[in-house]
Design a protein around this motif. Structure first.
Motif, short mmCIF file in Angstrom:
data_model
loop_
_atom_site.label_atom_id
_atom_site.label_comp_id
_atom_site.label_asym_id
_atom_site.label_seq_id
_atom_site.Cartn_x
_atom_site.Cartn_y
_atom_site.Cartn_z
N GLU A 474 4.99 -4.81 17.02
CA GLU A 474 5.16 -6.24 16.73
C GLU A 474 4.26 -6.66 15.56
O GLU A 474 4.68 -7.40 14.65
N PHE A 475 3.03 -6.19 15.59
CA PHE A 475 2.08 -6.50 14.52
C PHE A 475 2.59 -5.94 13.19
O PHE A 475 2.61 -6.63 12.17
N GLN A 476 3.02 -4.70 13.21
CA GLN A 476 3.49 -4.05 11.99
C GLN A 476 4.72 -4.75 11.42
O GLN A 476 4.81 -4.99 10.21
N GLU A 477 5.66 -5.11 12.27
CA GLU A 477 6.87 -5.80 11.80
C GLU A 477 6.52 -7.13 11.15
O GLU A 477 7.06 -7.48 10.09
N ALA A 478 5.60 -7.88 11.78
CA ALA A 478 5.22 -9.18 11.23
C ALA A 478 4.49 -9.03 9.90
O ALA A 478 4.71 -9.82 8.97
N VAL A 479 3.65 -8.02 9.79
CA VAL A 479 2.90 -7.78 8.55
C VAL A 479 3.84 -7.39 7.41
O VAL A 479 3.75 -7.94 6.31
N VAL A 480 4.74 -6.46 7.68
CA VAL A 480 5.67 -6.01 6.64
C VAL A 480 6.54 -7.16 6.17
O VAL A 480 6.73 -7.39 4.96
N GLU A 481 7.07 -7.93 7.11
CA GLU A 481 7.93 -9.07 6.76
C GLU A 481 7.15 -10.13 5.99
O GLU A 481 7.66 -10.71 5.02
N GLY A 482 5.89 -10.36 6.38
CA GLY A 482 5.09 -11.40 5.75
C GLY A 482 4.52 -11.03 4.39
O GLY A 482 3.90 -11.86 3.73
N HIS A 483 4.72 -9.76 3.98
CA HIS A 483 4.18 -9.33 2.68
C HIS A 483 5.26 -8.78 1.74
O HIS A 483 4.93 -8.17 0.71
N LYS A 484 6.51 -9.03 2.06
CA LYS A 484 7.61 -8.55 1.20
C LYS A 484 7.51 -9.11 -0.20
O LYS A 484 7.80 -8.41 -1.18
N ASN A 485 7.14 -10.38 -0.32
CA ASN A 485 7.10 -11.03 -1.62
C ASN A 485 5.66 -11.26 -2.10
O ASN A 485 5.39 -12.19 -2.86
#
Length: 511
Positions: A474-485
């Protein structure tokens, strides 16, 4: 000197180190004192306890995911550096006098001041005396301009824009720092407002030049506006920052050596002889040749000013509160908020543990070569140990260079920062643990060259770290999504923002 071996031995060492690091928290009973006469085996070990132990355990067992994509360079984003033909330089026929500035702050604040000084001299059709750098009261570094920057390159690059002199004419021998410190002087400009307009300088400083032939401006940091400036002045500021300011040869040479050592793992033979020799034989080069520079701004000054809780317990809270009282007489805006409020707003600097978890969640594994650019980390090696367990191939100036190689920069904060800046500009990826002058300068310079830079989403991370029930996926998914741009995508400069952080569109031209 710590020698490096193969990536395999590093991985093995990482797991052993990680196990030792986590032992007190995984098996606390093993480290409980049997009696007052039988002290704990780790009684002297006072490292701060990892605050995100659940995530840390999973991160230490992580597998490589999207690392290949992380290393991909940025695609063309529609902007390029402008050529001289786009905005040709113009040198005034006659100088109206001399501009002298005194710059305080750290290296990167002084760097911006140098760019603005050139611009002000241009606005006033004046000659510029090489900017004088003040001794920083915190770092106590007396390095001068020519100790840090290649002064001949600086003058040569700007020779068609303004006249720059290394020494003032004999007629102005009296114009020194001491002269202005001892009394009120008519030719000193003390009242330049923050972000002053070009017209302000024309109206207030030009008459001084005409009367005295020299105008000394102090203080000068942040004394030139970013908006409503002529295009040629904006272009000149960019030219100074991105082309004219290069470090002295010995900084560049040491930087190149560190970069070579970062890019390539030594073979067994090399590591057993002299790792500090630059690898030149391409057949002996190993690794993927890529590395990340992490600017870990986590000193006591920042920790105290943030008013955040960093897990050091009551003793740490009292120590930081006392520091705030001594340095700022307790007047710290953040101290009126709770730690939870500050973190949810993204106002707490990331700890070494947290920046390590961010990098791991983004997909960097324990074979990633990481260069730690920092001065003094609050808590020392004990605070860094969690980050090192996640990234065992982490290096810094001391681990990569011998004491002999570092002799010219030892104890000189500006030169140490210059070396970190140089290595950072040659890294495949740059990331900073918190905003600040180094972060802003690197973001702007790397944007200018279209290099990948990761900007941590501080508010998102603050909220994620507050949620103690999050699983690693869950942490990893949120981090990756929140740093795409947030990995080097261009952002246009908004009003009042710095052109040195946001060089588009002022410093660049459409591709």
């Amino acid at each position: 000197m710590r020698h490096l071996h193969t990536s395999h031995s590093h991985r093995g060492g990482a797991m052993v180190g990680a196990f030792v690091l986590l032992l007190p928290f995984l098996f606390p009973s093993l480290f409980t004192p049997l009696s007052h006469a039988s002290p704990s085996i780790l009684a002297e070990w006072n490292a701060p306890k990892p605050r995100h132990l659940r995530l840390l355990k999973s991160a230490l067992q992580r597998q490589t995911s999207n690392e290949q994509q992380l290393w991909m360079p940025l695609a063309n984003q529609g902007w390029k550096t402008c050529s001289e033909s786009d905005i040709p330089p113009t040198l005034p026929e006659k100088s109206q006098g001399y501009i002298q500035v005194f710059l305080d702050g750290g290296l990167n604040q002084q760097r911006m001041g140098i760019c603005d000084a050139v611009a002000v001299a241009k606005i006033l059709n004046a000659s510029l005396f090489i900017p004088q750098l003040e001794v920083n009261p915190v770092w106590q570094d007396s390095s001068m301009f020519m100790d840090i920057f290649d002064v001949d390159h600086f003058i040569n690059v700007l020779k068609d824009d303004i006249s720059i002199v290394k020494e003032l004419p004999d007629d102005f021998y009296w114009s020194t720092r001491e002269y202005y410190a001892t009394a009120i002087r008519a030719n000193r400009v003390k009242t330049a407002p923050v972000h002053a307009s070009a017209n302000w300088y024309i109206e207030n400083v030009s008459p001084i030049l005409k009367s005295y032939g020299i105008a000394a401006i102090a203080p000068f940091s942040h004394r030139l506006a970013f908006d409503n400036m002529p295009k040629d002045i904006q272009h000149l500021r960019c030219k100074v920052n991105f082309q004219a300011l290069v470090f002295v040869p010995h900084i560049r040479a040491l930087g190149d050596a560190l970069i070579s050592r970062l890019k390539y793992l030594p073979t067994e033979r090399e590591s057993s002889t002299n790792y500090l020799n630059v690898v030149t034989d391409s057949r002996s080069k190993q690794g993927n040749g890529k590395f990340v520079v992490l600017h870990l701004r986590f000193d006591k000054d920042m920790a105290a000013h943030s008013a955040c809780d960093f897990g050091g317990g009551k003793a740490e809270k009292l120590a930081l509160a006392k520091y705030r009282q001594v340095i700022w007489q307790g007047r710290v805006l953040n101290s009126q908020f709770t730690d939870e409020e500050l973190r949810s707003q993204g106002r707490c600097p990331l700890t070494p543990e947290e920046i390590g978890l961010l990098l791991a969640a983004l997909g960097f594994d324990n074979s990633t070569r990481l260069y730690l650019a920092s001065h003094k980390v609050y808590g020392g090696e004990a605070r860094i140990s969690t980050l090192r367990s996640l990234f065992p191939l982490m290096e810094d100036k001391k681990s990569l260079a011998s004491s002999e190689e570092r002799a010219h920069i030892k104890g000189k904060a500006s030169l140490l920062a210059a070396l970190d800046y140089y290595v950072g500009m040659h890294s495949d990826i740059f990331i900073s643990a918190s905003p600040g002058n180094m972060h802003n300068a690197m973001v702007g310079h790397r944007t200018y060259l279209n290099l990948k830079t990761i900007r941590p989403n501080m508010a998102l991370l603050g909220q994620l770290f507050l949620n103690k029930s999050l699983t690693w996926p869950e942490f990893q998914e949120a981090v990756v999504e929140g740093h795409k741009n947030r990995q080097g995508q261009l952002r246009l400069r908004k009003p009042k923002k710095s052109i040195y952080t946001y060089p588009v569109p002022d410093c660049m031209c459409s591709a």
